[in-house]
Scaffold this active site. Structure first.
Site, PDB file in Angstrom:
ATOM      1  CB  SER A 127     -25.844 -20.754 -14.085  1.00  0.00           C
ATOM      2  OG  SER A 127     -26.289 -21.071 -15.284  1.00  0.00           O
ATOM      3  CB  SER A 171     -20.354 -19.293 -17.206  1.00  0.00           C
ATOM      4  OG  SER A 171     -20.744 -18.423 -18.127  1.00  0.00           O
ATOM      5  N   GLY A 172     -22.628 -21.027 -18.953  1.00  0.00           N
ATOM      6  CA  GLY A 172     -22.677 -21.736 -20.039  1.00  0.00           C
ATOM      7  C   GLY A 172     -22.210 -21.579 -21.295  1.00  0.00           C
ATOM      8  CB  SER A 173     -21.476 -17.704 -22.620  1.00  0.00           C
ATOM      9  OG  SER A 173     -21.411 -17.075 -21.572  1.00  0.00           O
ATOM     10  N   GLY A 174     -19.330 -19.287 -20.511  1.00  0.00           N
ATOM     11  CA  GLY A 174     -17.986 -19.277 -20.025  1.00  0.00           C
ATOM     12  C   GLY A 174     -17.314 -17.823 -20.084  1.00  0.00           C
ATOM     13  CD  GLU A 175     -15.884 -15.638 -22.784  1.00  0.00           C
ATOM     14  OE1 GLU A 175     -15.478 -14.643 -22.234  1.00  0.00           O
ATOM     15  OE2 GLU A 175     -15.176 -16.462 -23.585  1.00  0.00           O
ATOM     16  CB  THR A 176     -21.075 -15.224 -16.995  1.00  0.00           C
ATOM     17  OG1 THR A 176     -22.184 -15.757 -17.852  1.00  0.00           O
ATOM     18  CG2 THR A 176     -22.287 -13.946 -16.120  1.00  0.00           C
ATOM     19  CD  GLU A 207     -30.485 -21.377 -16.974  1.00  0.00           C
ATOM     20  OE1 GLU A 207     -30.152 -20.257 -17.379  1.00  0.00           O
ATOM     21  OE2 GLU A 207     -31.477 -21.833 -17.124  1.00  0.00           O
TER      22      GLU A 207
END
Length: 196
Positions: free
Chosen positions: A48, A87-92, A163
């Site tokens: 990303s 961030s795909g998860s939004g938690e990185t 990505e």
């Protein structure tokens, strides 16, 4: 060779399907924040991060001041700036941390994520929903069920679908920014590095 072709098809289908979730108003807002920012910072972890760097390069080609978070030449972020956080998860952790710091300094936070309800999604001023299998789904309890039912999302490993879709979406945003900023391909080419 058959797996490769099937994988390419799965990636292309994800990009096609992800278009359905694009929100025109949100994209306009996203683009306007970028255009009006004094400095645009970009951040993402791993692959990303590579998509973020590619976007920063195009922003520079557009004549905008763009910086990659973590690079030695990145200045302090301030209230008239924005950060594009991927961030795909939004938690990185590193991405969420950068977004939190940016927010406390008054900067606008833009996000690309598959989970708007995530920490990053809740922090941002504007987001683009990027549908795509993320690393989070590898550990998902329904993963085995999907495999049994023939949904072989493993042909796009880890966050590949997210990505690549992000990269395509950001390049498409550059096309819209070119139009809004009255920039031509020649204008962009004139700012392309000559030290290669």
């Amino acid at each position: 060779m058959e797996i490769m072709k099937t994988s390419i098809q799965a990636i292309l289908e994800n990009i096609e399907n992800a278009q359905e979730f694009l929100d025109e108003k949100a994209i306009d807002e996203f683009e306007d924040i970028i255009i009006n920012a004094n400095n645009v910072f970009v951040t993402g972890a791993g692959r990303s991060g590579l998509a973020a760097k590619a976007f920063a390069m195009r922003l520079m080609h557009l004549g905008l001041r763009a910086y990659v978070v973590g690079e030695t030449i990145s200045p302090a972020i301030n209230a008239d700036d924005c950060i594009v956080a991927i961030s795909g998860s939004g938690e990185t952790n590193t991405i969420v941390s950068a977004a939190k710091i940016s927010k406390t300094r008054g900067a606008k936070v833009l996000a690309l994520t598959s989970y708007p309800e995530s920490t990053l999604g809740q922090l941002c001023d504007s987001f683009i929903l990027v549908k795509g299998r993320t690393k989070k789904e590898v550990d998902d309890e329904n993963y085995m069920k999907r495999q049994i039912h023939g949904n072989y999302t493993s042909l796009t490993p880890l966050g590949t679908a997210f990505e690549l879709t992000t990269l395509v979406f950001l390049d498409a945003i550059v096309s819209e920014l070119m139009e809004k900023m009255h920039q031509t391909e020649s204008d962009l080419k004139a700012r392309h590095t000559v030290l290669e």
